[in-house]
Design a protein around this motif. Structure first.
Motif, mmCIF file in Angstrom:
data_model
loop_
_atom_site.group_PDB
_atom_site.id
_atom_site.type_symbol
_atom_site.label_atom_id
_atom_site.label_comp_id
_atom_site.label_asym_id
_atom_site.label_seq_id
_atom_site.Cartn_x
_atom_site.Cartn_y
_atom_site.Cartn_z
ATOM 1 N N THR A 56 0.826 -1.206 0.000
ATOM 2 C CA THR A 56 0.000 0.000 0.000
ATOM 3 C C THR A 56 0.860 1.255 0.000
ATOM 4 N N ALA A 57 1.924 1.254 0.796
ATOM 5 C CA ALA A 57 2.822 2.412 0.830
ATOM 6 C C ALA A 57 3.507 2.600 -0.521
ATOM 7 N N SER A 58 3.832 1.501 -1.201
ATOM 8 C CA SER A 58 4.432 1.596 -2.532
ATOM 9 C C SER A 58 3.469 2.271 -3.514
ATOM 10 N N ILE A 59 2.201 1.928 -3.439
ATOM 11 C CA ILE A 59 1.189 2.564 -4.293
ATOM 12 C C ILE A 59 1.102 4.056 -3.988
ATOM 13 N N PHE A 60 1.060 4.409 -2.706
ATOM 14 C CA PHE A 60 0.976 5.821 -2.325
ATOM 15 C C PHE A 60 2.209 6.598 -2.769
ATOM 16 N N LEU A 61 3.369 5.972 -2.678
ATOM 17 C CA LEU A 61 4.590 6.640 -3.119
ATOM 18 C C LEU A 61 4.595 6.862 -4.628
ATOM 19 N N CYS A 62 4.057 5.916 -5.386
ATOM 20 C CA CYS A 62 3.932 6.119 -6.833
ATOM 21 C C CYS A 62 3.023 7.303 -7.136
ATOM 22 N N LEU A 63 1.938 7.410 -6.400
ATOM 23 C CA LEU A 63 1.037 8.549 -6.591
ATOM 24 C C LEU A 63 1.715 9.858 -6.208
ATOM 25 N N ASN A 64 2.478 9.846 -5.133
ATOM 26 C CA ASN A 64 3.215 11.051 -4.740
ATOM 27 C C ASN A 64 4.258 11.431 -5.783
ATOM 28 N N TYR A 65 4.904 10.432 -6.386
ATOM 29 C CA TYR A 65 5.899 10.684 -7.420
ATOM 30 C C TYR A 65 5.259 11.426 -8.598
ATOM 31 N N LEU A 66 4.085 10.988 -9.019
ATOM 32 C CA LEU A 66 3.402 11.640 -10.133
ATOM 33 C C LEU A 66 2.894 13.023 -9.769
ATOM 34 N N GLU A 67 2.493 13.199 -8.530
ATOM 35 C CA GLU A 67 1.918 14.471 -8.093
ATOM 36 C C GLU A 67 2.980 15.537 -7.831
ATOM 37 N N ASN A 68 4.143 15.141 -7.354
ATOM 38 C CA ASN A 68 5.158 16.097 -6.893
ATOM 39 C C ASN A 68 6.317 16.245 -7.878
ATOM 40 N N ASP A 69 5.990 16.482 -9.128
ATOM 41 C CA ASP A 69 6.989 16.795 -10.167
ATOM 42 C C ASP A 69 8.088 15.754 -10.259
ATOM 43 N N TYR A 70 7.726 14.496 -10.183
ATOM 44 C CA TYR A 70 8.659 13.381 -10.400
ATOM 45 C C TYR A 70 9.859 13.414 -9.443
ATOM 46 N N TYR A 71 9.576 13.615 -8.179
ATOM 47 C CA TYR A 71 10.614 13.608 -7.145
ATOM 48 C C TYR A 71 11.092 12.173 -6.965
ATOM 49 N N GLU A 72 12.357 11.899 -7.327
ATOM 50 C CA GLU A 72 12.861 10.534 -7.454
ATOM 51 C C GLU A 72 12.905 9.738 -6.152
ATOM 52 N N LYS A 73 12.983 10.383 -5.027
ATOM 53 C CA LYS A 73 13.045 9.641 -3.754
ATOM 54 C C LYS A 73 11.773 8.835 -3.523
ATOM 55 N N TYR A 74 10.641 9.337 -3.982
ATOM 56 C CA TYR A 74 9.397 8.582 -3.845
ATOM 57 C C TYR A 74 9.476 7.282 -4.651
ATOM 58 N N LEU A 75 9.984 7.379 -5.856
ATOM 59 C CA LEU A 75 10.076 6.209 -6.715
ATOM 60 C C LEU A 75 11.086 5.195 -6.173
ATOM 61 N N ARG A 76 12.210 5.675 -5.690
ATOM 62 C CA ARG A 76 13.223 4.768 -5.131
ATOM 63 C C ARG A 76 12.681 4.027 -3.914
ATOM 64 N N LEU A 77 12.005 4.751 -3.040
ATOM 65 C CA LEU A 77 11.439 4.110 -1.853
ATOM 66 C C LEU A 77 10.342 3.111 -2.243
ATOM 67 N N PHE A 79 10.361 1.286 -4.921
ATOM 68 C CA PHE A 79 11.081 0.089 -5.358
ATOM 69 C C PHE A 79 11.613 -0.709 -4.174
ATOM 70 N N VAL A 80 12.026 -0.041 -3.113
ATOM 71 C CA VAL A 80 12.576 -0.725 -1.941
ATOM 72 C C VAL A 80 11.481 -1.472 -1.179
ATOM 73 N N LEU A 81 10.282 -0.917 -1.160
ATOM 74 C CA LEU A 81 9.204 -1.521 -0.379
ATOM 75 C C LEU A 81 8.709 -2.848 -0.949
ATOM 76 N N LEU A 82 8.826 -3.056 -2.251
ATOM 77 C CA LEU A 82 8.338 -4.314 -2.830
ATOM 78 C C LEU A 82 9.159 -5.514 -2.371
ATOM 79 N N PRO A 83 10.502 -5.479 -2.399
ATOM 80 C CA PRO A 83 11.254 -6.611 -1.824
ATOM 81 C C PRO A 83 11.057 -6.743 -0.312
ATOM 82 N N LEU A 84 10.826 -5.621 0.367
ATOM 83 C CA LEU A 84 10.537 -5.692 1.810
ATOM 84 C C LEU A 84 9.208 -6.415 2.046
#
Length: 155
Positions: A56-77, A79-84
């Motif tokens: 769920t947090a991964s989904i929210f971070l993807c939405l934040n990435y799209l909303e906040n001018d493609y801020y890469e830290k959201y996308l990286r996090l 990616f980290v949450l899926l193996p976690l």
């Protein structure tokens, strides 16, 4: 016919079931806990909820990435949450075999797996640019394949 939840019997007259715990009734019995399912949660269920939380947090971070001018830290996090989430999924299976497993643990695990390994990766793919008609169709089929697999192999 009314269905009495406590005795699991069908009553002929709905008026007879009044005061016996019907679905629409609001009664306050001392012997019945308000949230009985919380009493049945085991350690494996808590770990499974960690899996669902990661998806769920991964989904929210993807939405934040799209909303906040493609801020890469959201996308990286994201990616980290899926193996976690995969780590939590492996650990919850191990804990369920070694310790108590609740009656709804299998269903909870299937729902968490659908979120973490179906919807979240599809959302991540959409975030990364798979936005065409065919891309969306493939992402939807991916989620539906995960759903049907988890429904078929629940146990």
């Amino acid at each position: 016919m009314a269905y009495d939840l406590r005795s699991r019997k069908k009553n002929e007259d709905p008026k007879e079931s009044k005061g016996k715990g019907t679905v629409c009734e609001n009664d306050n019995d001392a012997e019945e806990p308000k949230l009985p399912h919380l009493r049945e949660i085991g350690m494996a269920d808590v770990v499974t909820m960690g899996n669902a939380m990661c998806g769920t947090a991964s989904i929210f971070l993807c939405l934040n990435y799209l909303e906040n001018d493609y801020y890469e830290k959201y996308l990286r996090l994201s990616f980290v949450l899926l193996p976690l989430g995969l780590f939590f999924d492996v650990i919850d299976g191990w804990v369920a075999r070694k310790r108590y497993s609740s009656p709804f643990g299998g269903d909870l695990d299937s729902l968490a797996d659908l979120i973490s390994f179906g919807v979240a990766p599809a959302c991540l793919g959409f975030t990364l640019g798979l936005r065409g008609i065919w891309d969306s169709a493939i992402l939807i089929i991916f989620v539906l394949c995960g759903l049907s697999r988890l429904a078929r192999c629940k146990n």
